[in-house]
Design a protein around this motif. Structure first.
Motif, PDB file in Angstrom:
ATOM      1  N   ASP A  35       0.480  -7.032  -4.398  1.00 14.79           N
ATOM      2  CA  ASP A  35       1.533  -6.904  -3.390  1.00 14.79           C
ATOM      3  C   ASP A  35       1.528  -8.085  -2.424  1.00 14.79           C
ATOM      4  O   ASP A  35       2.583  -8.589  -2.039  1.00 14.79           O
ATOM      5  CB  ASP A  35       1.363  -5.594  -2.611  1.00 14.79           C
ATOM      6  CG  ASP A  35       1.822  -4.383  -3.413  1.00 14.79           C
ATOM      7  OD1 ASP A  35       2.752  -4.532  -4.222  1.00 14.79           O
ATOM      8  OD2 ASP A  35       1.248  -3.298  -3.237  1.00 14.79           O
ATOM      9  N   GLY A  36       0.332  -8.512  -2.022  1.00 12.18           N
ATOM     10  CA  GLY A  36       0.234  -9.638  -1.099  1.00 12.18           C
ATOM     11  C   GLY A  36       0.783 -10.921  -1.686  1.00 12.18           C
ATOM     12  O   GLY A  36       1.476 -11.687  -1.005  1.00 12.18           O
ATOM     13  N   LEU A  37       0.506 -11.154  -2.957  1.00 12.62           N
ATOM     14  CA  LEU A  37       1.022 -12.348  -3.609  1.00 12.62           C
ATOM     15  C   LEU A  37       2.546 -12.315  -3.672  1.00 12.62           C
ATOM     16  O   LEU A  37       3.204 -13.345  -3.483  1.00 12.62           O
ATOM     17  CB  LEU A  37       0.436 -12.468  -5.017  1.00 12.62           C
ATOM     18  CG  LEU A  37      -1.033 -12.897  -5.086  1.00 12.62           C
ATOM     19  CD1 LEU A  37      -1.589 -12.671  -6.490  1.00 12.62           C
ATOM     20  CD2 LEU A  37      -1.179 -14.366  -4.688  1.00 12.62           C
ATOM     21  N   MET A  38       3.106 -11.139  -3.937  1.00 11.56           N
ATOM     22  CA  MET A  38       4.571 -11.022  -3.960  1.00 11.56           C
ATOM     23  C   MET A  38       5.162 -11.356  -2.592  1.00 11.56           C
ATOM     24  O   MET A  38       6.171 -12.067  -2.492  1.00 11.56           O
ATOM     25  CB  MET A  38       4.978  -9.608  -4.367  1.00 11.56           C
ATOM     26  CG  MET A  38       4.906  -9.334  -5.847  1.00 11.56           C
ATOM     27  SD  MET A  38       5.780  -7.804  -6.247  1.00 11.56           S
ATOM     28  CE  MET A  38       5.413  -7.681  -8.000  1.00 11.56           C
ATOM     29  N   LEU A  39       4.539 -10.847  -1.537  1.00  7.64           N
ATOM     30  CA  LEU A  39       5.030 -11.114  -0.193  1.00  7.64           C
ATOM     31  C   LEU A  39       4.957 -12.606   0.141  1.00  7.64           C
ATOM     32  O   LEU A  39       5.902 -13.183   0.675  1.00  7.64           O
ATOM     33  CB  LEU A  39       4.227 -10.304   0.828  1.00  7.64           C
ATOM     34  CG  LEU A  39       4.487  -8.797   0.848  1.00  7.64           C
ATOM     35  CD1 LEU A  39       3.476  -8.089   1.735  1.00  7.64           C
ATOM     36  CD2 LEU A  39       5.899  -8.495   1.330  1.00  7.64           C
TER      37      LEU A  39
END
Length: 205
Positions: free
Chosen positions: A166-170
Motif C-alpha cells: 500500500d505504501g509503495l502505491m501511495l
C-alpha cells in the motif's frame, strides 16, 4: 426473479463499477461524477441509482471488487503445490504487477483518503486488510515451521508486507519517477532471500 434477470442485473452493476474504475484512473475519485460513470458505461442515471444510492457507495463497490480480486489471487496461490515461501513470493509478484495498473493505484490512493473520513469505508477496508493478513501470516508460519524462513513473527511480517504494498502505491501516485517496479521486485527478492534459511531444516523446539 429468473436467473437470467439476476445475471443481467449483476452484469449491468459490474459495467458501472468497471466504468467508474476507468474514470477514476483518468481523473481521480474526487473529480468523478455520476454523469461521468454513466457516460462511460453508456447507461442512464436511472440505471445508476438502481444499484447505488450515492457516489460513496460506488467507492465501496470498487473496494469490494478490488478485495474480491485479491481474494481470488490469494486463493489461487494458496491452492497450489507451492511451498510457504513460494506462495509469499508469488503473491508479492502478483501484487506488484497490479501496482503497475494506473487505475488500481489511483483507486487505492483515493480510498486511503476516504478511509480517514468515513467510518463505514474504514470498517470495510479494515476487514479486507485483516483477511489478507491472516492468510499471509498462515503462509509465513508454514514457511517458518518447515524451515524455509528464519524465526519471524508471522503476523508482524504479514503486516509489513501489506503495508509495503500500500505504501509503495501511495508513493507512486505522488511521484511516478521515484522508483521502478522492476527494482522494487529485485529488492523484495533480496529481502526474502535474506531471511530464508539455506538448509531448509525445521526450527528447533
Amino acid at each position: 426473479m429468473p436467473k437470467i434477470a439476476i445475471e443481467a442485473r449483476e452484469r449491468r452493476r459490474q459495467e458501472l463499477i468497471d466504468a467508474a474504475l476507468i474514470c477514476v484512473a483518468r481523473g481521480g475519485y474526487h473529480n468523478l461524477t455520476i454523469d461521468d460513470v454513466c457516460a462511460e458505461a453508456k447507461l442512464s442515471k436511472g440505471a445508476f441509482y438502481t444499484y447505488f444510492n450515492q457516489k460513496l457507495d460506488l467507492l465501496v463497490a470498487l473496494l469490494d471488487d478490488d478485495a474480491a480480486s485479491l481474494a481470488d489471487l490469494m486463493s489461487d496461490v494458496g491452492g497450489s503445490d507451492r511451498s510457504g515461501i513460494e506462495r509469499i513470493r508469488s503473491y508479492l509478484r502478483a501484487v506488484l504487477e497490479r501496482s503497475e495498473d494506473r487505475a488500481v493505484v489511483q483507486m487505492r490512493t483515493d480510498l486511503w483518503a476516504e478511509v480517514r473520513d468515513d467510518p463505514e469505508v474504514q470498517r470495510r477496508f479494515a476487514e479486507t486488510v485483516c483477511q489478507r493478513r491472516v492468510v499471509l501470516a498462515g503462509w509465513i508460519d508454514d514457511a517458518v515451521q518447515s524451515g524455509e524462513l528464519a524465526e519471524i513473527p508471522a503476523n508482524a511480517f504479514a503486516s509489513i508486507l501489506l503495508a509495503l504494498a500500500d505504501g509503495l502505491m501511495l508513493h507512486y501516485s505522488i511521484d511516478r519517477s521515484g522508483f521502478r517496479w522492476a527494482n522494487i521486485r529485485t529488492a523484495l527478492t533480496v529481502l526474502l532471500d535474506g531471511i530464508s534459511t539455506a538448509g531448509g531444516e525445521p526450527p528447533r523446539s
